[in-house]
Scaffold this motif. Structure first.
Motif, mmCIF file in Angstrom:
data_model
loop_
_atom_site.group_PDB
_atom_site.id
_atom_site.type_symbol
_atom_site.label_atom_id
_atom_site.label_comp_id
_atom_site.label_asym_id
_atom_site.label_seq_id
_atom_site.Cartn_x
_atom_site.Cartn_y
_atom_site.Cartn_z
ATOM 1 N N ASP A 274 11.414 0.344 9.625
ATOM 2 C CA ASP A 274 10.538 -0.009 10.747
ATOM 3 C C ASP A 274 9.572 -1.140 10.416
ATOM 4 O O ASP A 274 9.005 -1.762 11.313
ATOM 5 C CB ASP A 274 9.699 1.214 11.176
ATOM 6 C CG ASP A 274 10.536 2.220 11.943
ATOM 7 O OD1 ASP A 274 11.721 1.921 12.189
ATOM 8 O OD2 ASP A 274 10.003 3.290 12.280
ATOM 9 N N ASP A 275 9.326 -1.356 9.120
ATOM 10 C CA ASP A 275 8.381 -2.407 8.727
ATOM 11 C C ASP A 275 9.028 -3.799 8.744
ATOM 12 O O ASP A 275 8.316 -4.800 8.675
ATOM 13 C CB ASP A 275 7.852 -2.135 7.317
ATOM 14 C CG ASP A 275 6.995 -0.876 7.245
ATOM 15 O OD1 ASP A 275 6.022 -0.803 8.005
ATOM 16 O OD2 ASP A 275 7.302 0.011 6.427
ATOM 17 N N ARG B 276 -0.106 -2.805 14.642
ATOM 18 C CA ARG B 276 0.852 -1.744 14.915
ATOM 19 C C ARG B 276 0.864 -0.775 13.728
ATOM 20 O O ARG B 276 0.771 -1.187 12.575
ATOM 21 C CB ARG B 276 2.241 -2.385 15.094
ATOM 22 C CG ARG B 276 3.288 -1.455 15.660
ATOM 23 C CD ARG B 276 4.657 -2.132 15.671
ATOM 24 N NE ARG B 276 5.693 -1.150 15.431
ATOM 25 C CZ ARG B 276 6.888 -1.419 14.943
ATOM 26 N NH1 ARG B 276 7.228 -2.659 14.642
ATOM 27 N NH2 ARG B 276 7.771 -0.465 14.763
ATOM 28 N N TYR C 156 -1.129 -10.920 3.364
ATOM 29 C CA TYR C 156 -0.083 -10.353 4.229
ATOM 30 C C TYR C 156 1.206 -11.138 4.051
ATOM 31 O O TYR C 156 1.173 -12.358 3.849
ATOM 32 C CB TYR C 156 -0.508 -10.420 5.698
ATOM 33 C CG TYR C 156 -1.584 -9.420 6.064
ATOM 34 C CD1 TYR C 156 -1.254 -8.120 6.438
ATOM 35 C CD2 TYR C 156 -2.931 -9.774 6.035
ATOM 36 C CE1 TYR C 156 -2.237 -7.195 6.769
ATOM 37 C CE2 TYR C 156 -3.924 -8.858 6.361
ATOM 38 C CZ TYR C 156 -3.564 -7.571 6.735
ATOM 39 O OH TYR C 156 -4.541 -6.663 7.050
ATOM 40 N N LYS D 117 9.573 0.871 4.873
ATOM 41 C CA LYS D 117 10.815 1.408 5.441
ATOM 42 C C LYS D 117 11.360 0.456 6.512
ATOM 43 O O LYS D 117 10.717 -0.561 6.815
ATOM 44 C CB LYS D 117 10.579 2.808 6.022
ATOM 45 C CG LYS D 117 9.163 3.077 6.529
ATOM 46 C CD LYS D 117 8.994 4.548 6.862
ATOM 47 C CE LYS D 117 7.602 4.833 7.400
ATOM 48 N NZ LYS D 117 7.394 6.220 7.747
ATOM 49 N N GLN E 203 7.595 -7.176 10.170
ATOM 50 C CA GLN E 203 6.146 -7.060 10.359
ATOM 51 C C GLN E 203 5.420 -7.779 9.214
ATOM 52 O O GLN E 203 5.953 -7.934 8.127
ATOM 53 C CB GLN E 203 5.738 -5.578 10.325
ATOM 54 C CG GLN E 203 6.407 -4.722 11.371
ATOM 55 C CD GLN E 203 5.618 -4.726 12.665
ATOM 56 O OE1 GLN E 203 4.407 -4.575 12.645
ATOM 57 N NE2 GLN E 203 6.302 -4.917 13.764
ATOM 58 N N LYS E 204 4.160 -8.167 9.487
ATOM 59 C CA LYS E 204 3.333 -8.728 8.415
ATOM 60 C C LYS E 204 2.520 -7.609 7.791
ATOM 61 O O LYS E 204 1.661 -7.023 8.443
ATOM 62 C CB LYS E 204 2.384 -9.791 8.969
ATOM 63 C CG LYS E 204 3.038 -11.145 9.151
ATOM 64 C CD LYS E 204 2.023 -12.200 9.517
ATOM 65 C CE LYS E 204 2.715 -13.531 9.758
ATOM 66 N NZ LYS E 204 1.866 -14.467 10.481
ATOM 67 N N VAL E 205 2.786 -7.298 6.506
ATOM 68 C CA VAL E 205 2.095 -6.175 5.872
ATOM 69 C C VAL E 205 1.330 -6.629 4.627
ATOM 70 O O VAL E 205 1.633 -7.671 4.038
ATOM 71 C CB VAL E 205 3.063 -5.035 5.469
ATOM 72 C CG1 VAL E 205 3.902 -4.580 6.645
ATOM 73 C CG2 VAL E 205 3.948 -5.475 4.320
ATOM 74 N N LEU E 206 0.356 -5.821 4.248
ATOM 75 C CA LEU E 206 -0.446 -6.083 3.050
ATOM 76 C C LEU E 206 0.442 -6.056 1.807
ATOM 77 O O LEU E 206 1.295 -5.167 1.666
ATOM 78 C CB LEU E 206 -1.540 -5.021 2.910
ATOM 79 C CG LEU E 206 -2.759 -5.144 3.835
ATOM 80 C CD1 LEU E 206 -3.562 -3.854 3.817
ATOM 81 C CD2 LEU E 206 -3.630 -6.336 3.436
ATOM 82 N N ASP F 85 -0.928 5.103 7.653
ATOM 83 C CA ASP F 85 -1.142 3.760 7.109
ATOM 84 C C ASP F 85 -2.603 3.487 6.733
ATOM 85 O O ASP F 85 -2.878 2.980 5.641
ATOM 86 C CB ASP F 85 -0.632 2.691 8.087
ATOM 87 C CG ASP F 85 0.865 2.431 7.901
ATOM 88 O OD1 ASP F 85 1.430 2.934 6.914
ATOM 89 O OD2 ASP F 85 1.449 1.735 8.746
ATOM 90 N N VAL G 2 3.090 1.676 11.835
ATOM 91 C CA VAL G 2 4.453 2.169 11.676
ATOM 92 C C VAL G 2 4.445 3.616 11.177
ATOM 93 O O VAL G 2 5.245 4.446 11.585
ATOM 94 C CB VAL G 2 5.233 1.251 10.706
ATOM 95 C CG1 VAL G 2 6.544 1.902 10.289
ATOM 96 C CG2 VAL G 2 5.488 -0.103 11.348
ATOM 97 N N CYS G 3 3.505 3.908 10.293
ATOM 98 C CA CYS G 3 3.413 5.245 9.691
ATOM 99 C C CYS G 3 2.011 5.762 10.005
ATOM 100 O O CYS G 3 1.033 5.051 9.814
ATOM 101 C CB CYS G 3 3.655 5.100 8.186
ATOM 102 S SG CYS G 3 3.203 6.517 7.197
ATOM 103 N N MET H 61 -2.853 -2.142 7.599
ATOM 104 C CA MET H 61 -1.599 -2.282 6.853
ATOM 105 C C MET H 61 -0.732 -3.379 7.478
ATOM 106 O O MET H 61 -0.136 -4.188 6.775
ATOM 107 C CB MET H 61 -0.858 -0.939 6.874
ATOM 108 C CG MET H 61 0.558 -0.954 6.365
ATOM 109 S SD MET H 61 0.652 -0.796 4.576
ATOM 110 C CE MET H 61 2.432 -0.956 4.332
ATOM 111 N N PRO I 191 0.811 -1.225 0.000
ATOM 112 C CA PRO I 191 0.000 0.000 0.000
ATOM 113 C C PRO I 191 0.844 1.275 0.000
ATOM 114 O O PRO I 191 0.422 2.295 -0.491
ATOM 115 C CB PRO I 191 -0.828 -0.122 1.282
ATOM 116 C CG PRO I 191 -0.921 -1.585 1.518
ATOM 117 C CD PRO I 191 0.409 -2.131 1.088
ATOM 118 N N ARG I 192 2.037 1.242 0.589
ATOM 119 C CA ARG I 192 2.963 2.374 0.526
ATOM 120 C C ARG I 192 4.373 1.807 0.451
ATOM 121 O O ARG I 192 4.587 0.602 0.652
ATOM 122 C CB ARG I 192 2.824 3.272 1.759
ATOM 123 C CG ARG I 192 3.167 2.582 3.066
ATOM 124 C CD ARG I 192 3.434 3.570 4.193
ATOM 125 N NE ARG I 192 3.416 2.909 5.484
ATOM 126 C CZ ARG I 192 4.395 2.144 5.982
ATOM 127 N NH1 ARG I 192 5.496 1.918 5.271
ATOM 128 N NH2 ARG I 192 4.294 1.578 7.162
#
Lengths: 453, 453
Positions: A291-292, B169, A309, A289, A295-298, B175, B171-172, B164, A285-286
């Motif tokens: 910090d991610d 959490r 994810y 960086k 992490q589990k992100v989309l 998000d 991060v941004c 996200m 989605p963006r």
């Protein structure tokens, strides 16, 4: 990566045949392009013409048949983004020779035997980037490529059913049946000719730009009216819509990094070396960086229309193959379109990563037979939706039935309504700062005028 | 090339977990498949289960909640083409765990806390080729892959908007806005889970077939009802349609060498080595022969939806990448479908040319919310059109409102009408000699029963 890394890397184009001077923003005037007839391709804009046996000297305008200028109405606005207009347009009559003539044929005889020609109408919009060079070349060349492609198959086009062999010779007794079973119609030859013309024009542009040390590319939106039917071919983010009394229908769809995400990701999946380890194929989605990490992100990959994810790894922090949202989306951080002509030399700034493998010159084809077409470059569509344009067309035309210039006035009104000067008939007062070109093409009068040949 | 060169190269599959015995052609009986619940993936059909932390022992049927057997009605007919049924089906309730439990969690507690589960319904048809092995594996495995994929994203599915980060959490700070701008909804996570489940299942089948020295592939058509919505995922030439009072709408489209011609030709254009010099990428109305040499014949290439003419060269006489018309069309002379599961080992007979690069396991996804779905393998659609099936459904159901078995009877009637025994209600008396499987799924009663969780 520096802040300027994703800036378009082009400078305004150098000298090219007959670029139109920039027009003052405040007073757009109707665009009148010199008409083209058979053989006009021998100008400097189509360098391959001298090598084609059918390239003839430009016929004097006085001797050609009158062009139906009221067949289409164009308005072009220059947003003064660059010295030359990056939007280019072309329109005119297509004369397709039905018989084979030798190079020595008498020009006079050709003029007299009008029935030996199939005539049609052609409108084209080219929205350049990286300077006007590719758009000008395309405006000067594509119609010649199309004429040649159509002439190569015209015998099949005028037959009741296209023959398996162009010679008419039947090698296998059931040849007509094979053609019948594949459902091949004369229209498919016109579609094939348009598709081949885009490829041919793209090659010409590639050679010409390289030879002259210029760069750039352009989108291409072409409408052809032939034998009572309208064909629309599109590569890029211009758009044509059909406005009818009770409905509005798109005649083209836009090809952007967003709309072609899966095709582009798939190519990078099959050929990872195209990204040279500098980009990630995955969409997030963006931009991710540090910090991610972990992490589990989309995300989504080439095989997904949906989302899932994933646990972020270091390679996911690279710049994405497609980044940004909507009209800001960029392919390799560079291009806002995924189809078009030119851009053969285009590389991601300060790298050797080429754009062209991801960028197709293959157009999408639509076939239509009715009503009013509005073709415009993206500046119009940034500000007005299909429905808003349809509302403007429907509210304008009925009150101006007797005005012979009503289509030209309509094109002008559409452009004015994007300039935020008088809030326009939409009352929404949105403003465009882009070049804008608009054609308004009334189909029914076309049909009456040119459904024969 | 010998006459047998393009024959399917498969033998009936060897021993596999619980294949259904062939059914006698004359008397189809309602299909009742053992229900599956959480953990049923630990059977031999899903070899990766023991490595997943969420794979639990099969729960005793007596302890599971009752399955809504009247949720779907299946009929399967065996055309006796092979010893085992090449059509396989699966249906049942999907129980998706909403909370993270450790491996040591009390099974009893899980059973009591039903609200910790999201429940849905699952129907799947698999049409095997080269033996039933892949179809049986898919019927035993795909639902487990899907359950795992759904469980991996379920937190996002039940949120107001998928976050996200799955951890919640942020991060941004913007998000949620990025997710909003991409338009990502809970439905997209279900679609992504289905797409990933197809990929995972395809890998499982590849490993299992290789380990057991078996071969084959299958199509996959899957319908999932979850949170009040119906998802249809299709890879192959089965079909699902939606029958409503006044309309019939396809819920899937078929993937065959004909419908995917441009994708397949494009791959061969980019990777010519995939054809090993044995095939031509171009399409002609029929296979060319020596007499065609030097003639201009109809053809089309990867970039063309239309047709054109080309002068026949020697390389054009090779066997075409896609050959034949309609249901006879074959990819590399071998396969009639262009998407599906399995076929990892499949090569063109007596060559090293692999089918798999051209064959995708990526499904196409449709999302629907209403009325009646008919899912059937190709045997039904060979004989009946969408409109004929819709007519049969509409004429049958209103007269049988009170019959609790009316959907089962309808499925039976649809199959009978392809057997030419009583001319059927279509009166056209066309006969199918293929295996046939039919599901009839009434959506509204599904919605009432399971739109909660």
């Amino acid at each position: 990566m520096s802040a300027g890394w994703f800036r378009r890397r082009f400078l305004p184009g150098g000298p090219l045949p007959a670029p139109r001077p920039p027009r003052p923003r405040a007073s757009p005037v109707p665009y009148r392009r010199p008409r083209f007839l058979r053989g006009s391709g021998s100008g400097p804009g189509s360098a391959d013409a001298p090598r084609r046996p059918d390239a003839r000297p430009v016929r004097s305008p006085a001797r050609g048949r009158a062009l139906p200028w009221n067949a289409g109405y164009a308005e072009i606005i220059n947003a003064e983004k660059s010295e030359f207009n990056e939007d280019q347009a072309a329109c005119g009559q297509l004369c397709i020779r039905r018989c084979e003539f030798g190079a020595e044929e008498d020009q006079e005889w050709l003029t007299l035997c009008a029935e030996e020609f199939l005539t049609g109408h052609y409108w084209a919009l080219f929205d350049g980037h990286g300077g006007p060079a590719a758009a000008i070349l395309a405006a000067n060349t594509l119609h010649s490529c199309l004429r040649r492609q159509l002439e190569a198959v015209v015998e099949g086009m005028v037959a009741l059913q296209p023959p398996m062999h162009l010679s008419g010779r039947c090698v296998c007794p059931s040849d007509p049946q094979f053609v019948e079973e594949k459902g091949i119609r004369a229209e498919d030859l016109v579609i094939g000719a348009l598709e081949n013309a885009f490829q041919e024009c793209d090659e010409v542009i590639g050679r010409e730009l390289e030879a002259s040390g210029q760069v750039g590319g352009c989108t291409a939106l072409v409408a052809v009216f032939l034998q009572g039917k309208l064909y629309v071919a599109n590569a890029g983010d211009s758009r044509a819509i059909l406005v009818r009394k009770d409905e509005v229908r798109p005649l083209s769809s836009e090809f952007t990094p967003e709309t072609e995400r899966q095709r582009i990701q798939q190519l990078a999946f099959v050929y990872p070396e195209l990204l040279a380890g500098e980009f990630t194929r995955l969409e997030f989605p963006r931009r991710l960086k540090g910090d991610d990490l972990g992490q589990k992100v989309l995300f989504r990959d080439h095989h997904m229309r949906g989302w899932s994810y994933k646990c972020v790894e270091k390679s996911d922090l690279k710049y994405p193959l497609i980044h940004g949202q909507g009209r800001q989306a960029r392919l390799l951080g560079t291009l806002a379109v995924s189809r078009g002509l030119g851009d053969h030399q285009l590389r991601v700034l300060d790298t050797n990563i080429q754009l062209k493998p991801f960028l197709l010159s293959v157009p999408q084809l639509e076939l239509q037979e009715e009503d009013v077409v509005v073709m415009a470059t993206d500046g119009l569509w940034d500000v007005l939706s299909n429905e808003q344009v349809a509302r403007l067309v429907r509210s304008f035309l009925p009150g101006n039935q007797e005005d012979p210039h009503r289509f030209s006035e309509l094109a002008k009104m559409l452009i004015h309504s994007t300039q935020g000067k008088d809030d326009g008939p939409t009352g929404e007062g949105q403003v465009s700062y882009d070049d804008i070109s608009v054609f308004v093409i009334p189909l029914h009068s076309q049909g009456q005028r040119s459904s024969g040949h």
